[in-house]
Design a protein around this motif. Structure first.
Motif, short mmCIF file in Angstrom:
data_model
loop_
_atom_site.label_atom_id
_atom_site.label_comp_id
_atom_site.label_asym_id
_atom_site.label_seq_id
_atom_site.Cartn_x
_atom_site.Cartn_y
_atom_site.Cartn_z
N GLU A 28 0.85 -1.19 0.00
CA GLU A 28 0.00 0.00 0.00
C GLU A 28 0.89 1.24 0.00
N GLU A 29 0.54 2.21 -0.82
CA GLU A 29 1.30 3.46 -0.87
C GLU A 29 0.34 4.64 -0.87
N VAL A 30 0.81 5.79 -0.38
CA VAL A 30 -0.05 6.97 -0.34
C VAL A 30 -0.36 7.42 -1.76
N PHE A 31 -1.53 8.03 -1.92
CA PHE A 31 -1.98 8.52 -3.23
C PHE A 31 -1.90 7.43 -4.29
N LEU A 32 -2.46 6.29 -3.95
CA LEU A 32 -2.59 5.20 -4.91
C LEU A 32 -4.00 4.65 -4.72
N ILE A 33 -4.87 4.95 -5.68
CA ILE A 33 -6.29 4.67 -5.51
C ILE A 33 -6.57 3.18 -5.53
N ASN A 34 -5.97 2.46 -6.46
CA ASN A 34 -6.22 1.03 -6.56
C ASN A 34 -4.92 0.32 -6.90
N PRO A 35 -4.24 -0.27 -5.90
CA PRO A 35 -2.97 -0.95 -6.16
C PRO A 35 -3.09 -2.06 -7.19
N ASP A 36 -4.29 -2.67 -7.32
CA ASP A 36 -4.45 -3.76 -8.28
C ASP A 36 -4.19 -3.32 -9.72
N ASN A 37 -4.33 -2.02 -9.99
CA ASN A 37 -4.04 -1.52 -11.32
C ASN A 37 -2.58 -1.78 -11.73
N TYR A 38 -1.70 -1.94 -10.73
CA TYR A 38 -0.27 -2.05 -11.00
C TYR A 38 0.32 -3.36 -10.46
N ARG A 39 -0.55 -4.27 -10.10
CA ARG A 39 -0.10 -5.59 -9.67
C ARG A 39 0.50 -6.34 -10.87
N ARG A 40 1.64 -6.94 -10.69
CA ARG A 40 2.27 -7.68 -11.79
C ARG A 40 1.32 -8.78 -12.29
N SER A 41 0.92 -8.66 -13.54
CA SER A 41 -0.06 -9.59 -14.10
C SER A 41 0.16 -9.72 -15.60
N ILE A 42 -0.28 -10.86 -16.13
CA ILE A 42 -0.36 -11.06 -17.57
C ILE A 42 -1.82 -11.26 -17.92
N ASP B 32 11.83 6.31 -0.02
CA ASP B 32 12.98 6.66 -0.86
C ASP B 32 12.74 6.28 -2.31
N VAL B 33 12.04 5.18 -2.51
CA VAL B 33 11.73 4.73 -3.88
C VAL B 33 10.25 4.40 -3.95
N ARG B 34 9.74 4.36 -5.16
CA ARG B 34 8.34 4.01 -5.38
C ARG B 34 8.25 3.25 -6.69
N ILE B 35 7.46 2.16 -6.69
CA ILE B 35 7.35 1.33 -7.89
C ILE B 35 5.99 1.46 -8.55
N SER B 36 5.16 2.36 -8.06
CA SER B 36 3.86 2.61 -8.67
C SER B 36 3.67 4.11 -8.86
N PRO B 37 2.80 4.52 -9.77
CA PRO B 37 2.58 5.95 -9.99
C PRO B 37 1.85 6.59 -8.81
N GLY C 46 -2.64 17.70 -13.62
CA GLY C 46 -2.75 16.28 -13.96
C GLY C 46 -3.00 15.46 -12.72
N THR C 47 -3.67 14.33 -12.88
CA THR C 47 -3.98 13.47 -11.73
C THR C 47 -3.06 12.27 -11.65
N PHE C 48 -2.32 11.98 -12.71
CA PHE C 48 -1.49 10.78 -12.79
C PHE C 48 -0.04 11.20 -12.93
N VAL C 49 0.77 10.86 -11.93
CA VAL C 49 2.20 11.17 -11.95
C VAL C 49 2.96 9.87 -12.12
N PRO C 50 3.64 9.64 -13.24
CA PRO C 50 4.36 8.39 -13.47
C PRO C 50 5.39 8.13 -12.37
N TYR C 51 5.64 6.85 -12.11
CA TYR C 51 6.54 6.51 -11.00
C TYR C 51 7.96 7.03 -11.24
N ASP C 52 8.37 7.21 -12.52
CA ASP C 52 9.71 7.71 -12.75
C ASP C 52 9.81 9.21 -12.50
N TYR C 53 8.68 9.88 -12.22
CA TYR C 53 8.69 11.27 -11.79
C TYR C 53 8.69 11.38 -10.25
#
Length: 661
Positions: free
Chosen positions: A245-259, A562-567, A629-636
């Protein structure tokens, strides 16, 4: 929505036919070292870990039901702490639609414990398996493992059998770390799937083409064999971190590793190819053709009479929209169910006085059309449903109403009593929707285009020599900011709200609180109140250290990792404007004043401005925070974190007042 696999009608597949079966999944034996494990080295906070997560998916065929999708699962979990005991229960959801439904079969389970240095195995019994109905379209099978304690290893295996056109997503990341993941997906050559990756990770499946086939009896009772090629894809991942769980992440399932496997086409006989929704336009047309969607667009006689009265009483389009929206809100209450398809239909919902999202908003669409308003349904995937990254029937789970107004679209949603034209529940603001007209032709709609949430805050206050501060606050809430305030005030009395405002602002007293415009749903709300702070500054003899933004200071950066793996996801774009005018006590002069700054987020996603001036005994400070904007990419993320660090540093910077000699 899942779709039933069509019966195969070609002659070669008329008998009782079965694809080659997969061999039973086997895992290595549980070891004493695994049972003695106390902490997972890769994540010392993990309450439990998947030692193994294995799956094989393949196709079967039966004369009575056509092709079936078979999934075989085997999972092994190590319990590391008391909190991890919850993971000794497995819940499996099974979809059903009319007489067709998914089944769970061949359930087995073992709990492993270390007793006096020896491995003890306790098998799962039938009394640990439960089945219940979750909803109209979902059943649940629950597995509760026996004799589980901290240190146990639990293992279960089961098979699911589905008559629907949906290969379940490969979930490569769970809420627990996964030590070893393996999946094999076998698809016959007559099925073509698109494969997409969700989440931020790299994986390349090992692929091969193998011979497959079926034995069958023809109409004369003769045994025959039909062969085909089968695509095999094998996926392997090791040491997969848990989804956090991370702050300002509405639905973590959107970024769960999946195929994700999405069916593109079938070709059971050469040249007889059937294609499925491959573009958003085709998806919209397919949805519109359904009886539970486009089939609801014919008004009843009673609804025609309602529309006739509205047309007689209201002349402009804006008046008709307001009247129709108010009528539907008053006649049908939302039952809390989402969905783009109606359950019982708009007429039954109107009679019953309650309905799901589709019943309410398709009814509004029909009523507006009868009033001569060019209204069309707009398909949406809500925030919690996820972001549809490719054309799919499952990408949408909600429908609102769109009315063309020149080059823009007015959006409506009658499920919420505080909604208004272009002011919808925040759950629906998720990038883009798709408006579908009477012919099933669709166009993309920017959901943020017509909203402009804004909060303007004005403070006039006096700083007294004893350190107390008293003053007046006025705030103006616009668009979604006003919508959220209406909900908050509706749930409590004005007295309770006044007390909460004192806590929210961190002041000692709030009096004379007033709210204007709260009844007019399309209008801004103006809030005014008087406040008192008993001790609002730091003091040493002859000096006062003042935070000039008072209670509007951002004192802490919400982005601490220090790091974040989701937007980073904000609810909606907004503009916050703050102005504070502070009268200083007589006999004090400004010794030190913060410098003004202007900073921006990368990609023009937002900006922050701070300025401060003083003249005589009056201090004025102004901030403007604009999020475009409402979506900030994780690399930002590092840039975003630094942006908020600088904002916090500036807003917490003190003004130093020196007592005159």
């Amino acid at each position: 929505m899942r779709y039933k696999l069509l019966m195969i009608t070609m002659v070669v597949l008329m008998g009782a036919v079965h694809c080659a079966q997969a061999q039973k999944i086997k895992l290595d034996k549980v070891t004493k070292d695994e049972l003695e494990l106390k902490v997972y080295a890769e994540d010392s906070t993990a309450a439990a870990i998947y030692l193994d997560k294995v799956r094989e998916t393949y196709f079967d065929y039966k004369t009575s039901s056509g092709f079936l999708i078979i999934n075989e699962f085997k999972e092994r979990i190590k319990i590391l702490s008391k909190e991890g005991l919850d993971y000794a229960t497995k819940k499996i959801l099974n979809y059903k639609n009319d007489s067709d439904k998914e089944l769970v079969d061949d359930i087995e389970g073992v709990t492993y414990n270390l007793v006096d240095g020896k491995i003890e195995e306790i098998e799962l019994k039938k009394d640990g398996i439960f089945e219940n109905e979750r909803s109209e379209h979902w059943d649940e099978t629950s597995i509760t493992m026996p004799a589980v304690q901290v240190g146990s290893i639990v293992e279960w295996s089961y098979t699911t059998i589905s008559p629907f056109y949906k290969i379940d997503d490969l979930i490569l990341q769970e809420d627990l770390p996964i030590v070893e993941y393996y999946a094999k997906i076998r698809t016959p050559g007559m099925f073509t799937f698109r494969r997409l990756k969700k989440g931020y990770f790299d994986i390349t499946p090992k692929e091969s083409i193998v011979d497959g086939g079926v034995n069958f009896e023809n109409a004369y009772g003769q045994s025959n064999y039909a062969s085909y090629k089968e695509l095999v894809a094998e996926y392997t991942q090791n040491d997969v971190p848990a989804l956090k769980e991370e702050v300002f992440l509405i639905n973590p399932d959107n970024y769960r590793r999946s195929i994700v496997y999405e069916l593109i086409s079938t070709e059971f006989t050469e040249g007889n190819k059937k294609e499925y929704a491959t573009t958003w336009e085709e998806v919209a047309k397919t949805i519109f053709k359904q009886r539970e969607f486009g089939g609801q667009m014919s008004p009843s006689l009673s609804l025609k009479k309602v529309a006739a009265r509205m047309v007689a009483d209201h002349k402009t389009q804006a008046e008709k929209i307001e009247a129709a929206l108010a009528y539907v809100k008053s006649k049908i209450k939302w039952n809390g169910n989402y969905g783009k398809y109606t359950d019982d239909g708009i007429d039954d919902a109107l009679k019953r006085g309650s309905g799901d999202v589709a019943e309410i908003n398709l009814l509004l669409t029909v009523l507006l059309r009868e009033c001569g308003v060019q209204a069309n349904p707009v398909l949406i995937g809500t925030k919690q449903h996820g972001i549809p990254s490719f054309p799919t029937l499952e990408g949408y789970n909600y429908v609102v109403v769109g009315v063309r107004d020149g080059l823009k679209t007015i959006l409506l949603d009658a499920t919420d009593k505080f909604s208004a034209p272009n002011i919808l529940p925040t759950r629906v603001y998720n990038w883009y929707g798709r408006m579908v007209n009477k012919e099933g032709v669709s166009q993309e709609i920017d959901l943020y285009e017509t909203i402009s949430p804004q909060k303007d805050r004005y403070v006039m206050a006096d700083l007294n020599e004893d350190g107390s501060i008293n003053g007046v606050l006025k705030q103006r809430y616009k668009s979604l900011e006003a919508f959220e305030l209406r909900h908050k005030v509706d749930e409590e009395s004005l007295e309770t709200y006044t007390q909460e405002r004192a806590v929210d602002l961190g002041v000692d007293e709030v009096t004379n609180l007033k709210l204007e415009g709260i009844e007019e749903l399309s209008a801004p709300i103006t809030e005014s109140l008087e406040f008192k702070i008993n001790q609002g500054v730091d003091q040493i003899p002859g000096q006062i250290y003042l935070n000039p933004l008072l209670f509007f200071t951002m004192g802490d950066n919400p982005f601490k990792s220090d790091v974040r793996i989701s937007p980073v996801e904000f609810n909606y774009p907004f503009f916050h404007n703050t102005n504070v005018t502070l009268k200083l006590p007589e006999g004090y002069e400004v010794q030190q004043l913060p410098e003004p700054i202007k900073i921006a987020l990368p990609g023009e996603l937002g900006s922050f401005v701070y300025s401060i001036t003083h003249m005589g005994q009056t201090l004025q400070v102004m901030t403007k925070f604009n999020l475009t904007g409402t979506f900030v990419p994780y690399d930002y993320y590092q840039s975003l974190k630094e942006f908020f660090n600088r904002r916090v540093a500036k807003e917490t910077e003190k003004v130093i007042l020196q007592k005159s000699i």
